[in-house]
Each structure stands twice: as C-alpha cells, then as structure tokens.
Design an enzyme around this catalytic site. Structure first.
Site, PDB file in Angstrom:
ATOM      1  N   GLU A 113     -16.101   6.525   5.593  1.00  0.00           N
ATOM      2  CA  GLU A 113     -15.372   5.802   6.648  1.00  0.00           C
ATOM      3  C   GLU A 113     -15.255   6.728   7.851  1.00  0.00           C
ATOM      4  OE1 GLU A 113     -11.281   5.028   5.660  1.00  0.00           O
ATOM      5  OE2 GLU A 113     -10.999   7.011   4.795  1.00  0.00           O
ATOM      6  N   LYS A 135      -2.499   7.243   1.336  1.00  0.00           N
ATOM      7  CA  LYS A 135      -2.215   7.475   2.753  1.00  0.00           C
ATOM      8  C   LYS A 135      -1.066   8.476   2.813  1.00  0.00           C
ATOM      9  CE  LYS A 135      -2.199   4.672   6.919  1.00  0.00           C
ATOM     10  NZ  LYS A 135      -3.172   5.459   7.671  1.00  0.00           N
ATOM     11  N   ARG A 156       0.831  -1.211   0.000  1.00  0.00           N
ATOM     12  CA  ARG A 156       0.000   0.000   0.000  1.00  0.00           C
ATOM     13  C   ARG A 156       0.860   1.254   0.000  1.00  0.00           C
ATOM     14  NH1 ARG A 156      -4.529   0.746   4.590  1.00  0.00           N
ATOM     15  NH2 ARG A 156      -2.670   1.123   5.853  1.00  0.00           N
TER      16      ARG A 156
HETATM   17  N1  PXG Z   1      -9.131   4.924   7.202  1.00  0.00           N
HETATM   18  C1  PXG Z   1      -8.195   5.859   7.419  1.00  0.00           C
HETATM   19  C2  PXG Z   1      -8.443   7.239   6.961  1.00  0.00           C
HETATM   20  C3  PXG Z   1      -7.008   5.515   8.071  1.00  0.00           C
HETATM   21  O1  PXG Z   1      -6.067   6.428   8.291  1.00  0.00           O
HETATM   22  C4  PXG Z   1      -7.834   3.246   8.264  1.00  0.00           C
HETATM   23  C5  PXG Z   1      -8.964   3.646   7.600  1.00  0.00           C
HETATM   24  C6  PXG Z   1      -7.669   1.813   8.639  1.00  0.00           C
HETATM   25  O2  PXG Z   1      -6.711   1.205   7.785  1.00  0.00           O
HETATM   26  P1  PXG Z   1      -5.826  -0.022   8.281  1.00  0.00           P
HETATM   27  O3  PXG Z   1      -5.013  -0.368   7.082  1.00  0.00           O
HETATM   28  O4  PXG Z   1      -5.024   0.451   9.438  1.00  0.00           O
HETATM   29  O5  PXG Z   1      -6.766  -1.091   8.656  1.00  0.00           O
HETATM   30  C7  PXG Z   1      -6.819   4.188   8.511  1.00  0.00           C
HETATM   31  C8  PXG Z   1      -5.567   3.792   9.234  1.00  0.00           C
HETATM   32  C9  PXG Z   1      -3.253   6.634  14.178  1.00  0.00           C
HETATM   33  C10 PXG Z   1      -3.428   5.499  13.257  1.00  0.00           C
HETATM   34  O6  PXG Z   1      -2.114   6.924  14.542  1.00  0.00           O
HETATM   35  C11 PXG Z   1      -4.245   5.615  12.138  1.00  0.00           C
HETATM   36  C12 PXG Z   1      -4.386   4.559  11.257  1.00  0.00           C
HETATM   37  C13 PXG Z   1      -3.718   3.374  11.498  1.00  0.00           C
HETATM   38  C14 PXG Z   1      -2.901   3.262  12.616  1.00  0.00           C
HETATM   39  C15 PXG Z   1      -2.751   4.326  13.503  1.00  0.00           C
HETATM   40  O7  PXG Z   1      -4.271   7.267  14.544  1.00  0.00           O
HETATM   41  N2  PXG Z   1      -5.196   4.761  10.195  1.00  0.00           N
END
Ligand code: PXG
Length: 290
Positions: free
Chosen positions: A182, A149, A50
């Site tokens: 989301e 991201k 990703r």
């Molecule tokens: N949507 C968004 C906008 C994200 O930033 C997810 C969904 C979930 O994706 P994953 O691949 O993690 O299942 C994310 C992920 C933090 C933090 O520091 C944020 C994420 C992941 C880990 C830590 O707040 N965001």
C-alpha cells in the site's frame, strides 16, 4: 477547540497528556482518522470497530463500550460546531513507569480531537499524483502487524520522508517479498479492463475503510473486484491507478517510478469512483446534529 480527554472537554492549550504516558514514551496505543461531511460522521461504526480490533491485537482494553465511544466522537464534533472536518481518535496505554512494561500502566487514556484536515491541493484530483516506490518496506506480519493502526507510525513516516525526498507526496511500500502492500497513508488500486485490483490484506495493506467503500462502489458499477498479489510490473502496466484513504479520499495516480500510467491523465473509472465516493460521503453517516 474543545478536546475530549477521558470523559472531559479541555480547551486546546489545556488539552494535555502526561509525558509518562506510554503512548508518548513508546508509541504504545492505537488510533483512528475519521472524516465528517455535511454534518455527519462518515463510516463511524467501521472506524470504532477497527479501533477495537487494533486494541485487541495489542492487548489494550479500551475503557469504554463501542457505542459510548461512538457517541463521544459525535458529541466532540457537536461541541466544536463541526460539519466538515477530521476527527482523530486515540487510545493510549496510559501513564506508567519509565520501563516499557505495559502492566505498569493502570488506565488507558482516550483522546478525541475534532478539527480540520490538511487536504491534498485540488489540482491533484484533476491532474493526478506522481509517486515512487521507496526502500522502506511495510511491517512484517510477524512484527507489529500492518493491520494494527498503532501510534507507532515510524515505519510509514520513514517511507513518507523518502517520498518527499524524491519530490513526491506519496510512496508505494512493498512488503518483504516484493509485492505491493500500500502507500504510507493510503491503499492502492489498479484498473485493468473491467477489473479493479487491490493488494490483499495479507500483502500488508491496512484494512482501509475507504478501500472497502470503494470496492463496494466498484461492484455496484459492474466492475470485477479482485485482490491478487500485485507487483510493480502490474502497476506500470495498469490502465489506471488511484489511492484511497480517509484523508485523500480517492486520488488519481498518473506516474509511478517514472512510468506513465495508462494515458497519463486520470481515467474514466477513477473519475466515476471519485464522483460516487463524494455522493456517498455527502449523504450518509452518523448525524452530528439531530
Ligand atoms: N493505509 C495506511 C497505512 C493508513 O494509515 C490507510 C491506508 C487508509 O485507510 P482508511 O481507513 O483511512 O481508508 C491509512 C489511513 C493522516 C491520515 O493524518 C492518515 C490516514 C487516514 C487519515 C489521515 O495522514 N491513514
């Protein structure tokens, strides 16, 4: 703590990036948030993939092969004696001039931080979250694509502030058409009968790695997994609702915009998926110690 920067390890207070790095000046860069469980890095290959997709979308060439970058993540975990924790992997555009032109940035920087993660309090997994829909919408596909991201998370940070102002930990973000996209750092799921529903990526959801994992686990459990466009009405009238993310894992939601979801307590499907997710995170992943 030892922080990886461009092939070298630095102590916390010596781990620094230039103020001329466009990652800081413009949020020009990409990142991943990765978890380690029980001495293994969970879904490492998926996170690396990703990261490269995000980088491609912003025309950023990561100066390292995917396999070498994955090895650097594991090495950073090992050097920090990490068994359970959180890895922040980022690639910045690098040092440039005070103009926004990225062509002036000659060398992207790679940073890997292996540390601890601030988790939601354990009670949220028992009682469920109360969340709200916020006014800040998800990025348009025609602007900074929501699948990227990127280091520019301001849109989601604004939504998070709006959630906090409403006394909530998370917020539903709609897309410009009014469909559920989301949350600020989590994907959203609904349970309706035998169906598990989550917004399509085209609605503005991040291609969440936890999202994909939970969809697989749900199919294995015999649920029918679908990705239709969803509205707030669908959320209010679901049997169950939960969020997924690397940080949050699988967390139940019991109230949205003042509407109680289902029975008002975490439901059986959510509980089963929480359990299945924990089993998987504890047993799989790239070994840190061999
Ligand atoms: N949507 C968004 C906008 C994200 O930033 C997810 C969904 C979930 O994706 P994953 O691949 O993690 O299942 C994310 C992920 C933090 C933090 O520091 C944020 C994420 C992941 C880990 C830590 O707040 N965001």
């Amino acid at each position: 703590m030892k922080v990886y920067i461009d092939g070298q390890f630095f102590d916390d207070d010596a781990a620094k990036i230039s103020v001329f790095d466009h990652g800081l000046l413009y949020g020009d860069g990409v990142f991943e948030g990765i978890r380690a469980y029980n001495g293994r890095v969970f879904k490492l290959a998926e996170h690396i993939e990703r990261l490269f997709y995000s980088a491609k979308a912003i025309l950023l060439t990561i100066p390292m092969a995917p396999a070498d970058l994955a090895a650097a993540v594991v090495e950073t975990c090992r050097l920090n004696d990490l068994r359970d924790g959180y890895v922040r992997l980022l690639v910045t555009r690098g040092v440039g001039t005070l103009g926004l032109n990225p062509n002036k940035c000659k060398k992207p920087s790679i940073v890997i931080i292996a540390g601890k993660i601030q988790l939601y309090p354990a009670e949220y997994y028992e009682t469920g979250l109360t969340i709200v829909t916020v006014p800040t919408t998800r990025n348009l596909h025609s602007a900074v694509n929501p699948a990227i991201k990127s280091l520019n998370y301001l849109n989601n940070i604004l939504a998070k502030i709006e959630a906090n102002n409403a006394g909530c930990e998370e917020a539903i973000m709609l897309n410009a058409e009014g469909y559920v996209a989301e949350c600020t750092g989590d994907n959203l799921f609904l349970v309706k009968g035998k169906h598990l529903l989550t917004p399509p990526l085209s609605a503005g959801a991040l291609y969440g790695i936890t999202r994909g994992t939970v969809m697989d686990l749900a199919r294995e459990a015999g649920l029918i997994v679908q990705e239709p466009n969803l509205t707030r009405y669908d959320v209010f009238n679901a049997d169950e609702c939960f969020l997924t993310g690397t940080g949050a894992e699988v967390v139940p939601v019991v109230k949205v915009d003042g509407r109680v979801i289902g029975s008002g307590v975490p439901g059986p499907v959510t509980r089963a998926l929480v359990k299945a997710y924990h089993t998987l995170t504890n047993a799989t992943g790239e070994p840190i110690y061999v």
